[in-house]
Design a protein around this motif. Structure first.
Motif, PDB file in Angstrom:
ATOM      1  N   PHE A 168     -14.499  40.714   5.931  1.00 39.66           N
ATOM      2  CA  PHE A 168     -13.986  41.397   7.122  1.00 39.66           C
ATOM      3  C   PHE A 168     -14.554  40.779   8.395  1.00 39.66           C
ATOM      4  CE2 PHE A 168     -14.758  44.385  10.550  1.00 39.66           C
ATOM      5  CZ  PHE A 168     -13.459  44.771  10.857  1.00 39.66           C
ATOM      6  N   ARG A 169     -15.860  40.538   8.419  1.00 35.54           N
ATOM      7  CA  ARG A 169     -16.485  39.992   9.623  1.00 35.54           C
ATOM      8  C   ARG A 169     -15.943  38.598   9.937  1.00 35.54           C
ATOM      9  NH1 ARG A 169     -21.090  42.475   7.200  1.00 35.54           N
ATOM     10  NH2 ARG A 169     -21.818  40.457   6.436  1.00 35.54           N
ATOM     11  N   LEU A 170     -15.683  37.820   8.877  1.00 33.53           N
ATOM     12  CA  LEU A 170     -15.119  36.489   9.094  1.00 33.53           C
ATOM     13  C   LEU A 170     -13.712  36.596   9.668  1.00 33.53           C
ATOM     14  CD1 LEU A 170     -15.480  33.411   8.711  1.00 33.53           C
ATOM     15  CD2 LEU A 170     -14.401  33.687   6.468  1.00 33.53           C
ATOM     16  N   LEU A 171     -12.881  37.454   9.093  1.00 37.13           N
ATOM     17  CA  LEU A 171     -11.523  37.627   9.606  1.00 37.13           C
ATOM     18  C   LEU A 171     -11.563  38.136  11.038  1.00 37.13           C
ATOM     19  CD1 LEU A 171      -8.470  37.641   9.257  1.00 37.13           C
ATOM     20  CD2 LEU A 171      -8.659  39.890   8.153  1.00 37.13           C
ATOM     21  N   TRP A 172     -12.482  39.037  11.322  1.00 39.63           N
ATOM     22  CA  TRP A 172     -12.589  39.575  12.687  1.00 39.63           C
ATOM     23  C   TRP A 172     -12.954  38.466  13.679  1.00 39.63           C
ATOM     24  CZ3 TRP A 172     -10.810  43.562  15.071  1.00 39.63           C
ATOM     25  CH2 TRP A 172     -11.311  43.903  16.343  1.00 39.63           C
ATOM     26  N   ALA A 173     -13.831  37.577  13.266  1.00 40.67           N
ATOM     27  CA  ALA A 173     -14.206  36.452  14.142  1.00 40.67           C
ATOM     28  C   ALA A 173     -12.988  35.586  14.444  1.00 40.67           C
ATOM     29  CB  ALA A 173     -15.304  35.619  13.484  1.00 40.67           C
ATOM     30  N   PHE A 174     -12.155  35.322  13.446  1.00 38.89           N
ATOM     31  CA  PHE A 174     -10.947  34.535  13.669  1.00 38.89           C
ATOM     32  C   PHE A 174      -9.959  35.279  14.565  1.00 38.89           C
ATOM     33  CE2 PHE A 174     -11.953  32.256   9.557  1.00 38.89           C
ATOM     34  CZ  PHE A 174     -12.111  31.003  10.138  1.00 38.89           C
ATOM     35  N   ILE A 175      -9.808  36.578  14.336  1.00 32.47           N
ATOM     36  CA  ILE A 175      -8.859  37.369  15.123  1.00 32.47           C
ATOM     37  C   ILE A 175      -9.268  37.405  16.590  1.00 32.47           C
ATOM     38  CG2 ILE A 175      -8.167  39.779  15.551  1.00 32.47           C
ATOM     39  CD1 ILE A 175      -7.850  40.073  12.536  1.00 32.47           C
ATOM     40  N   GLN A 176     -10.569  37.434  16.841  1.00 36.13           N
ATOM     41  CA  GLN A 176     -11.051  37.473  18.214  1.00 36.13           C
ATOM     42  C   GLN A 176     -10.760  36.177  18.968  1.00 36.13           C
ATOM     43  OE1 GLN A 176     -11.351  40.679  18.622  1.00 36.13           O
ATOM     44  NE2 GLN A 176     -13.348  40.633  19.608  1.00 36.13           N
ATOM     45  N   ARG A 177     -10.618  35.072  18.230  1.00 33.17           N
ATOM     46  CA  ARG A 177     -10.381  33.771  18.883  1.00 33.17           C
ATOM     47  C   ARG A 177      -9.292  33.003  18.133  1.00 33.17           C
ATOM     48  NH1 ARG A 177     -15.867  30.709  20.168  1.00 33.17           N
ATOM     49  NH2 ARG A 177     -14.381  29.486  21.378  1.00 33.17           N
ATOM     50  N   PRO A 178      -8.065  33.516  18.170  1.00 31.39           N
ATOM     51  CA  PRO A 178      -6.984  32.816  17.460  1.00 31.39           C
ATOM     52  C   PRO A 178      -6.690  31.466  18.104  1.00 31.39           C
ATOM     53  CG  PRO A 178      -6.091  34.549  18.847  1.00 31.39           C
ATOM     54  CD  PRO A 178      -7.582  34.698  18.884  1.00 31.39           C
ATOM     55  N   ARG A 179      -6.333  30.512  17.248  1.00 34.06           N
ATOM     56  CA  ARG A 179      -5.968  29.158  17.665  1.00 34.06           C
ATOM     57  C   ARG A 179      -7.076  28.458  18.430  1.00 34.06           C
ATOM     58  NH1 ARG A 179       0.078  31.344  18.612  1.00 34.06           N
ATOM     59  NH2 ARG A 179       0.861  30.847  16.535  1.00 34.06           N
ATOM     60  N   CYS A 180      -8.320  28.840  18.106  1.00 40.77           N
ATOM     61  CA  CYS A 180      -9.495  28.138  18.621  1.00 40.77           C
ATOM     62  C   CYS A 180     -10.288  27.626  17.427  1.00 40.77           C
ATOM     63  CB  CYS A 180     -10.386  29.070  19.449  1.00 40.77           C
ATOM     64  SG  CYS A 180      -9.653  29.638  20.992  1.00 40.77           S
ATOM     65  N   VAL A 181     -10.831  26.433  17.542  1.00 42.43           N
ATOM     66  CA  VAL A 181     -11.628  25.878  16.458  1.00 42.43           C
ATOM     67  C   VAL A 181     -13.015  26.522  16.487  1.00 42.43           C
ATOM     68  CG1 VAL A 181     -12.657  23.804  15.482  1.00 42.43           C
ATOM     69  CG2 VAL A 181     -10.378  23.696  16.519  1.00 42.43           C
ATOM     70  N   LEU A 182     -13.426  27.078  15.350  1.00 41.40           N
ATOM     71  CA  LEU A 182     -14.758  27.664  15.203  1.00 41.40           C
ATOM     72  C   LEU A 182     -15.535  26.817  14.206  1.00 41.40           C
ATOM     73  CD1 LEU A 182     -13.818  31.465  14.985  1.00 41.40           C
ATOM     74  CD2 LEU A 182     -14.481  30.149  16.998  1.00 41.40           C
ATOM     75  N   ASN A 183     -16.744  26.401  14.590  1.00 40.18           N
ATOM     76  CA  ASN A 183     -17.526  25.582  13.671  1.00 40.18           C
ATOM     77  C   ASN A 183     -18.239  26.456  12.648  1.00 40.18           C
ATOM     78  OD1 ASN A 183     -20.085  26.451  14.752  1.00 40.18           O
ATOM     79  ND2 ASN A 183     -19.834  24.970  16.426  1.00 40.18           N
ATOM     80  N   ARG A 184     -18.865  25.824  11.668  1.00 41.12           N
ATOM     81  CA  ARG A 184     -19.476  26.572  10.565  1.00 41.12           C
ATOM     82  C   ARG A 184     -20.633  27.440  11.034  1.00 41.12           C
ATOM     83  NH1 ARG A 184     -17.058  22.302   8.406  1.00 41.12           N
ATOM     84  NH2 ARG A 184     -16.186  22.452   6.292  1.00 41.12           N
ATOM     85  N   ASP A 185     -21.402  26.978  12.011  1.00 39.41           N
ATOM     86  CA  ASP A 185     -22.508  27.794  12.508  1.00 39.41           C
ATOM     87  C   ASP A 185     -21.998  29.067  13.160  1.00 39.41           C
ATOM     88  OD1 ASP A 185     -24.389  25.996  11.627  1.00 39.41           O
ATOM     89  OD2 ASP A 185     -24.573  24.957  13.556  1.00 39.41           O
ATOM     90  N   GLN A 186     -20.931  28.965  13.960  1.00 39.92           N
ATOM     91  CA  GLN A 186     -20.356  30.150  14.592  1.00 39.92           C
ATOM     92  C   GLN A 186     -19.848  31.136  13.538  1.00 39.92           C
ATOM     93  OE1 GLN A 186     -17.558  27.793  16.993  1.00 39.92           O
ATOM     94  NE2 GLN A 186     -18.375  28.797  18.822  1.00 39.92           N
ATOM     95  N   LEU A 187     -19.200  30.613  12.510  1.00 41.78           N
ATOM     96  CA  LEU A 187     -18.650  31.476  11.471  1.00 41.78           C
ATOM     97  C   LEU A 187     -19.761  32.092  10.618  1.00 41.78           C
ATOM     98  CD1 LEU A 187     -15.577  29.323  10.423  1.00 41.78           C
ATOM     99  CD2 LEU A 187     -15.571  31.406  11.803  1.00 41.78           C
ATOM    100  N   MET A 188     -20.810  31.332  10.359  1.00 41.15           N
ATOM    101  CA  MET A 188     -21.930  31.879   9.599  1.00 41.15           C
ATOM    102  C   MET A 188     -22.601  33.010  10.361  1.00 41.15           C
ATOM    103  SD  MET A 188     -23.742  31.883   6.867  1.00 41.15           S
ATOM    104  CE  MET A 188     -23.321  30.348   6.040  1.00 41.15           C
ATOM    105  N   ASP A 189     -22.796  32.834  11.662  1.00 44.27           N
ATOM    106  CA  ASP A 189     -23.379  33.897  12.476  1.00 44.27           C
ATOM    107  C   ASP A 189     -22.511  35.148  12.431  1.00 44.27           C
ATOM    108  OD1 ASP A 189     -25.449  32.249  13.169  1.00 44.27           O
ATOM    109  OD2 ASP A 189     -24.696  31.776  15.169  1.00 44.27           O
TER     110      ASP A 189
END
Length: 240
Positions: A168-189
């Motif tokens: 859920f937290r990962l999906l929420w991170a993507f939803i907050q920034r659609p069509r933006c590249v997120l690196n692995r550190d940002q996604l891990m946080d």
């Protein structure tokens, strides 16, 4: 006052169960114990826990099989407790939906810190705190619907899809920034917190699990795209 969080300890070693139960009770948790999968199911039928500490090596069904069953039917937080320190065992546990793992022997203070982090991120830091108005209803993307308060993900054909806390937290991170590249550190946080122990494949496995939940073709994903050398991109129009 809020009721204390309930922790279910599933381990076939009665001494470990008692020591963990006593230690966690000292931090205000309400604890229950189970020696195997059958006892775990009976305890959960009596009262649903907020988090399960699940030993990997159990008689009958092992911890990985029980983790798979738990995650298929609920989003209860799961901490794997294992004497196996090999990276492959950690990967399998996370891939099946565990929120975290602790390797024996361990410092009980570390376990308590991890439990607090998981429960805080699961319940204390809701998407509403991140700016989502609960009155605005479900968030929609590509035929899917996500309720940010109940964390219910509904497929285009109206089926409920359970998500682990990390998913859920990962999906929420993507939803907050659609069509933006997120690196692995940002996604891990976003998925596991800044204090989480990271290893090379953990975020990739979590993305793979989320792709499965979103019915993505692993060879040609449409929504969760890999940007080689940079990270991942959520390619969808999000409406609220």
């Amino acid at each position: 006052m809020n009721a204390p969080h309930r922790i279910l300890i599933v381990d076939d070693d009665p001494q470990i169960r008692r020591l963990l139960s006593d230690y966690l009770s000292g931090f205000g948790f309400d604890t229950a114990e189970a020696a195997d999968g059958a006892a775990m199911q009976a305890s959960m039928a009596a009262r649903t826990p907020d988090l399960v500490i699940l030993d990997l090596m159990l008689p009958g069904e092992d911890g990985l099989a029980l983790c798979r069953k738990l995650r298929a039917n609920s989003d209860i937080a799961i901490v794997m407790l294992t004497a196996r320190g090999e990276i492959t065992d950690r990967i399998v546990g996370l891939e099946l939906g565990a929120d975290d793992y602790v390797v024996k022997p361990f410092d009980p203070r570390e376990l308590v810190a991890r439990i607090h982090t998981i429960l805080r991120r699961a319940g204390g830091k809701s998407p509403r705190n991140a700016g989502q108005d609960p009155q605005s209803g479900d968030i929609r993307f590509d035929g899917w619907r996500l309720n940010p308060l109940t964390r219910l993900l509904t497929s285009p054909d109206k089926l409920a899809v359970p998500l682990s806390n990390a998913e859920f937290r990962l999906l929420w991170a993507f939803i907050q920034r659609p069509r933006c590249v997120l690196n692995r550190d940002q996604l891990m946080d976003a998925a596991r917190g800044k204090a989480a122990e990271a290893f090379d494949r953990s975020i990739d496995l979590l993305v793979s699990r989320l792709r499965q939940k979103l019915r993505e073709d692993p060879r040609l994903p449409r929504l969760l795209k890999t940007i080689r050398g940079e990270g991942y991109l959520f390619d969808a129009e999000v409406t609220r």
